[in-house]
Design a protein around this motif. Structure first.
Motif, mmCIF file in Angstrom:
data_model
loop_
_atom_site.group_PDB
_atom_site.id
_atom_site.type_symbol
_atom_site.label_atom_id
_atom_site.label_comp_id
_atom_site.label_asym_id
_atom_site.label_seq_id
_atom_site.Cartn_x
_atom_site.Cartn_y
_atom_site.Cartn_z
ATOM 1 N N LEU A 195 3.507 5.247 15.556
ATOM 2 C CA LEU A 195 3.347 3.838 15.201
ATOM 3 C C LEU A 195 3.904 2.920 16.288
ATOM 4 O O LEU A 195 3.257 1.945 16.672
ATOM 5 C CB LEU A 195 4.035 3.535 13.866
ATOM 6 N N LYS A 196 5.092 3.241 16.764
ATOM 7 C CA LYS A 196 5.720 2.396 17.789
ATOM 8 C C LYS A 196 4.964 2.472 19.110
ATOM 9 O O LYS A 196 4.934 1.502 19.860
ATOM 10 C CB LYS A 196 7.190 2.780 17.981
ATOM 11 N N SER A 197 4.337 3.608 19.410
ATOM 12 C CA SER A 197 3.584 3.707 20.663
ATOM 13 C C SER A 197 2.260 2.950 20.576
ATOM 14 O O SER A 197 1.764 2.447 21.573
ATOM 15 C CB SER A 197 3.353 5.163 21.066
ATOM 16 N N GLU A 219 0.858 -1.179 0.000
ATOM 17 C CA GLU A 219 0.000 0.000 0.000
ATOM 18 C C GLU A 219 0.898 1.234 0.000
ATOM 19 O O GLU A 219 1.967 1.211 0.597
ATOM 20 C CB GLU A 219 -0.883 0.052 1.246
ATOM 21 N N VAL A 220 0.461 2.325 -0.629
ATOM 22 C CA VAL A 220 1.252 3.550 -0.691
ATOM 23 C C VAL A 220 0.510 4.687 -0.004
ATOM 24 O O VAL A 220 -0.682 4.859 -0.212
ATOM 25 C CB VAL A 220 1.548 3.966 -2.158
ATOM 26 N N ALA A 221 1.219 5.431 0.816
ATOM 27 C CA ALA A 221 0.668 6.634 1.435
ATOM 28 C C ALA A 221 1.494 7.813 0.952
ATOM 29 O O ALA A 221 2.691 7.675 0.704
ATOM 30 C CB ALA A 221 0.745 6.530 2.952
ATOM 31 N N GLU A 222 0.883 8.982 0.829
ATOM 32 C CA GLU A 222 1.588 10.152 0.326
ATOM 33 C C GLU A 222 2.054 11.093 1.421
ATOM 34 O O GLU A 222 2.713 12.077 1.138
ATOM 35 C CB GLU A 222 0.706 10.892 -0.676
ATOM 36 N N ASN A 223 1.698 10.805 2.654
ATOM 37 C CA ASN A 223 2.182 11.620 3.762
ATOM 38 C C ASN A 223 2.018 10.834 5.054
ATOM 39 O O ASN A 223 1.394 9.767 5.066
ATOM 40 C CB ASN A 223 1.445 12.971 3.830
ATOM 41 N N GLY A 224 2.582 11.343 6.124
ATOM 42 C CA GLY A 224 2.564 10.626 7.393
ATOM 43 C C GLY A 224 1.168 10.424 7.947
ATOM 44 O O GLY A 224 0.856 9.371 8.499
ATOM 45 N N LEU A 225 0.308 11.414 7.798
ATOM 46 C CA LEU A 225 -1.053 11.302 8.316
ATOM 47 C C LEU A 225 -1.810 10.193 7.586
ATOM 48 O O LEU A 225 -2.483 9.362 8.200
ATOM 49 C CB LEU A 225 -1.772 12.639 8.175
ATOM 50 N N GLN A 226 -1.659 10.144 6.265
ATOM 51 C CA GLN A 226 -2.305 9.103 5.483
ATOM 52 C C GLN A 226 -1.751 7.722 5.860
ATOM 53 O O GLN A 226 -2.494 6.754 5.951
ATOM 54 C CB GLN A 226 -2.117 9.370 3.991
ATOM 55 N N ALA A 227 -0.457 7.638 6.101
ATOM 56 C CA ALA A 227 0.151 6.366 6.507
ATOM 57 C C ALA A 227 -0.407 5.901 7.843
ATOM 58 O O ALA A 227 -0.656 4.710 8.047
ATOM 59 C CB ALA A 227 1.671 6.503 6.587
ATOM 60 N N MET A 228 -0.612 6.821 8.770
ATOM 61 C CA MET A 228 -1.172 6.482 10.075
ATOM 62 C C MET A 228 -2.579 5.911 9.915
ATOM 63 O O MET A 228 -2.922 4.911 10.534
ATOM 64 C CB MET A 228 -1.184 7.751 10.930
ATOM 65 N N GLU A 229 -3.374 6.534 9.047
ATOM 66 C CA GLU A 229 -4.731 6.049 8.792
ATOM 67 C C GLU A 229 -4.711 4.671 8.135
ATOM 68 O O GLU A 229 -5.477 3.787 8.503
ATOM 69 C CB GLU A 229 -5.490 7.049 7.921
ATOM 70 N N LEU A 230 -3.812 4.478 7.161
ATOM 71 C CA LEU A 230 -3.686 3.179 6.498
ATOM 72 C C LEU A 230 -3.256 2.103 7.488
ATOM 73 O O LEU A 230 -3.755 0.993 7.447
ATOM 74 C CB LEU A 230 -2.645 3.252 5.376
ATOM 75 N N GLU A 231 -2.353 2.440 8.385
ATOM 76 C CA GLU A 231 -1.870 1.459 9.351
ATOM 77 C C GLU A 231 -2.998 0.993 10.257
ATOM 78 O O GLU A 231 -3.104 -0.191 10.578
ATOM 79 C CB GLU A 231 -0.721 2.040 10.185
ATOM 80 N N GLU A 232 -3.856 1.906 10.669
ATOM 81 C CA GLU A 232 -4.985 1.529 11.516
ATOM 82 C C GLU A 232 -5.901 0.544 10.789
ATOM 83 O O GLU A 232 -6.434 -0.367 11.396
ATOM 84 C CB GLU A 232 -5.767 2.773 11.939
ATOM 85 N N GLU A 233 -6.033 0.725 9.478
ATOM 86 C CA GLU A 233 -6.892 -0.152 8.682
ATOM 87 C C GLU A 233 -6.207 -1.476 8.360
ATOM 88 O O GLU A 233 -6.807 -2.539 8.461
ATOM 89 C CB GLU A 233 -7.244 0.577 7.384
ATOM 90 N N LEU A 234 -4.929 -1.433 7.965
ATOM 91 C CA LEU A 234 -4.235 -2.616 7.468
ATOM 92 C C LEU A 234 -3.490 -3.422 8.532
ATOM 93 O O LEU A 234 -3.185 -4.578 8.314
ATOM 94 C CB LEU A 234 -3.205 -2.210 6.397
#
Length: 125
Positions: free
Chosen positions: A67-69, A29-44
């Motif tokens: 992410l680590k927290s 999966e690709v995210a274009e910024n840190g906020l989007q990556a955080m949202e993707l991580e919660e989903e994936l």
């Protein structure tokens, strides 16, 4: 199967990463910024996040810290063009698995990804 998120605001970097590795097998999966990556991580519930250090909305260091927290098992690799030791030092304090400088050699990237996936595999067991 492992899940990987790449967070980088430079489309050329994301495109280059797509062509280097068969990510489909990893659930890419690709995210274009840190906020989007955080949202993707919660989903994936990703196993690995590869992130740039400087991005809009949320930088890679803040992303790594969050992410680590929220999931100590997640592996975070920083891929950055900044050679400043202060960034690397902060990355270590955020719990990143590795800090790579752009442009990264393909062989080195593969070794780091293998190590990160091995750690993720051990944590899954």
């Amino acid at each position: 199967m492992y899940r990987v998120i790449i967070a980088d605001d430079e489309p050329d970097i994301c495109a280059g990463m797509r062509t280097l590795i068969d990510w489909e097998a990893l659930g890419f999966e690709v995210a274009e910024n840190g906020l989007q990556a955080m949202e993707l991580e919660e989903e994936l519930k990703a196993d690995l996040v590869i992130t740039d250090i400087r991005m809009p909305l949320m930088d890679g260091l803040e992303l790594a810290r969050r992410l680590k927290s929220s999931s100590a098992d997640i592996q975070v690799v920083i891929l950055s063009g900044y050679r400043d030791f202060a960034y690397a030092k902060r990355a270590i304090s955020c719990g990143v698995s590795n800090y790579l400088l752009k442009p990264v050699e393909e062989g080195k990237l593969f070794r780091v990804l293998d190590q990160a996936m091995e750690k993720a595999g051990q944590q899954k067991q």
